[in-house]
Design a protein around this motif. Structure first.
Motif, PDB file in Angstrom:
ATOM      1  N   LEU A 202      83.949  34.787   9.618  1.00 61.44           N
ATOM      2  CA  LEU A 202      84.715  33.850   8.813  1.00 61.44           C
ATOM      3  C   LEU A 202      84.165  32.438   9.010  1.00 61.44           C
ATOM      4  N   VAL A 203      84.392  31.591   8.032  1.00 64.48           N
ATOM      5  CA  VAL A 203      84.017  30.185   8.151  1.00 64.48           C
ATOM      6  C   VAL A 203      85.093  29.476   8.958  1.00 64.48           C
ATOM      7  N   SER A 204      84.699  28.773  10.014  1.00 63.21           N
ATOM      8  CA  SER A 204      85.682  28.127  10.885  1.00 63.21           C
ATOM      9  C   SER A 204      86.326  26.937  10.177  1.00 63.21           C
ATOM     10  N   PRO A 205      87.625  26.740  10.355  1.00 62.55           N
ATOM     11  CA  PRO A 205      88.350  25.734   9.568  1.00 62.55           C
ATOM     12  C   PRO A 205      87.977  24.286   9.877  1.00 62.55           C
ATOM     13  N   GLU A 264      94.219  39.759   6.484  1.00 62.81           N
ATOM     14  CA  GLU A 264      94.220  38.851   5.339  1.00 62.81           C
ATOM     15  C   GLU A 264      94.684  37.468   5.770  1.00 62.81           C
ATOM     16  N   VAL A 265      93.823  36.484   5.583  1.00 66.84           N
ATOM     17  CA  VAL A 265      94.167  35.114   5.956  1.00 66.84           C
ATOM     18  C   VAL A 265      93.962  34.205   4.746  1.00 66.84           C
ATOM     19  N   LEU A 266      94.348  32.957   4.895  1.00 68.69           N
ATOM     20  CA  LEU A 266      94.188  31.990   3.819  1.00 68.69           C
ATOM     21  C   LEU A 266      92.752  31.451   3.806  1.00 68.69           C
ATOM     22  N   VAL A 267      92.298  31.059   2.624  1.00 65.17           N
ATOM     23  CA  VAL A 267      90.937  30.532   2.482  1.00 65.17           C
ATOM     24  C   VAL A 267      91.005  29.196   1.752  1.00 65.17           C
ATOM     25  N   ASP A 268      90.376  28.190   2.316  1.00 65.31           N
ATOM     26  CA  ASP A 268      90.310  26.875   1.691  1.00 65.31           C
ATOM     27  C   ASP A 268      89.414  26.945   0.460  1.00 65.31           C
ATOM     28  N   GLY A 269      89.953  26.555  -0.677  1.00 69.00           N
ATOM     29  CA  GLY A 269      89.217  26.673  -1.924  1.00 69.00           C
ATOM     30  C   GLY A 269      88.004  25.780  -2.012  1.00 69.00           C
ATOM     31  N   THR A 270      87.963  24.728  -1.225  1.00 68.97           N
ATOM     32  CA  THR A 270      86.842  23.796  -1.262  1.00 68.97           C
ATOM     33  C   THR A 270      85.756  24.158  -0.257  1.00 68.97           C
ATOM     34  N   THR A 271      86.149  24.419   0.982  1.00 67.93           N
ATOM     35  CA  THR A 271      85.170  24.666   2.045  1.00 67.93           C
ATOM     36  C   THR A 271      84.891  26.143   2.284  1.00 67.93           C
ATOM     37  N   GLY A 272      85.784  27.012   1.814  1.00 68.92           N
ATOM     38  CA  GLY A 272      85.632  28.436   2.085  1.00 68.92           C
ATOM     39  C   GLY A 272      86.066  28.818   3.489  1.00 68.92           C
TER      40      GLY A 272
END
Length: 302
Positions: A202-205, A264-272
């Motif tokens: 996953l891409v780290s927040p 299933e987690v949330l995904v930032d629409g801008t950064t992924g």
């Protein structure tokens, strides 16, 4: 002498030995037909941490101001009392469901040890020594953070962090930055695991795999410290290797999680970037599931 509880956040290594071969042609839906035994963390009648708890921080090694702010903001978010649907504080509220536990956390003193006063290879006793640099009382937790270039006894082999207590009954915790040493073990799911299914990470927040991994491990040891501070609180199994509030739910971050898949987690629409919790100033985090004593299940934010 200090006692300590160890944990590994690496889910695949822990769980794969209990699951059928995932490469076989068995439909995944069949796993849901297996009757799971209730997960129970027994209370062993010992004292718990409650009331206003102060977190004293020791930064050992080089941490950038941004790295320190990510971890500091997470701690500040635990009691931010925001009404956002997926907040860090709502994750921490599960702790209040444990009988005998009712506490708020606030950051107290901070010590920067950028000169590596004990060297770059630390023993477990060195962690206690570093924790002792700050004042230590019953209503305080002294937290030690070690930088990427610091080796700690057992780090990456059997633990990603620790919490424990001393004979004088004050609690401490330690978490290390694994980015250059073992991100596949201590920063999963932001790095591919060293064993098991090699799913894309996953891409780290917050754009820092090591620090975002530290948040997961910090959340784990804090929950364990409050609910099992002196090795006779809430846990399952042996007191020498207990399953605690979060370690009982290792590797679960969202609905539908299984070995090698965080759920299933949330995904930032801008950064992924992937996350499931929002803290102060809108900062995002990925937090592990916590055992809910009211439902006897691992509770996730999403």
């Amino acid at each position: 002498m200090a006692s300590s509880r160890r944990f590994s956040i690496f889910v695949s290594f822990l769980l794969l030995s209990f699951l059928p071969d995932l490469t076989s042609a068995v439909p995944r839906k069949l796993f849901s037909l297996v009757q799971q035994q209730p997960l129970i963390l027994k209370y062993h009648n010992g004292p718990l941490l409650k009331g206003n708890i102060t977190l004293n921080l020791v930064w050992y090694g080089n941490f950038s101001p941004i790295q320190r702010s990510i971890l500091f903001d997470f701690l500040q978010s635990l009691n931010s009392h925001t009404h956002m649907p997926h907040s860090v504080s709502s994750w921490w509220q599960t702790i209040q469901k444990y009988k005998g536990v009712s506490c708020t956390l606030a950051v107290g003193n901070q010590i920067l040890d950028q000169d590596y006063s004990l060297g770059k290879l630390l023993k477990s006793s060195d962690i206690v020594s570093l924790a002792s640099k700050s004042k230590h009382q019953r209503n305080e937790i002294n937290v030690v953070f070690t930088a990427t270039d610091v080796g700690v006894e057992g780090f990456c082999m059997s633990r990603c962090g620790t919490h424990g207590s001393t004979q004088s009954k004050w609690a401490y915790a330690w978490v290390g930055n694994s980015e250059t040493q073992c991100p596949g073990q201590c920063a999963w799911p932001f790095h591919q695991p060293i064993y098991g299914p090699q799913t894309p990470p996953l891409v780290s927040p917050n754009g820092d795999v090591g620090i975002d991994g530290m948040v997961i491990n910090l959340a784990t040891v804090l929950a364990g410290t409050v609910t099992n501070p002196f090795n006779n609180g809430y846990f399952q199994g042996s007191a020498n290797a207990p399953l605690e509030a979060v370690t009982a739910c290792t590797g679960i971050f969202g609905r539908g999680a299984y070995a090698g898949y965080p759920g299933e987690v949330l995904v930032d629409g801008t950064t992924g970037a992937s996350y499931n919790a929002v803290g102060v100033d809108g900062r995002k985090y990925l937090l592990p599931a916590m055992w809910d004593p009211q439902t006897s299940t691992c509770k996730t934010l999403v």
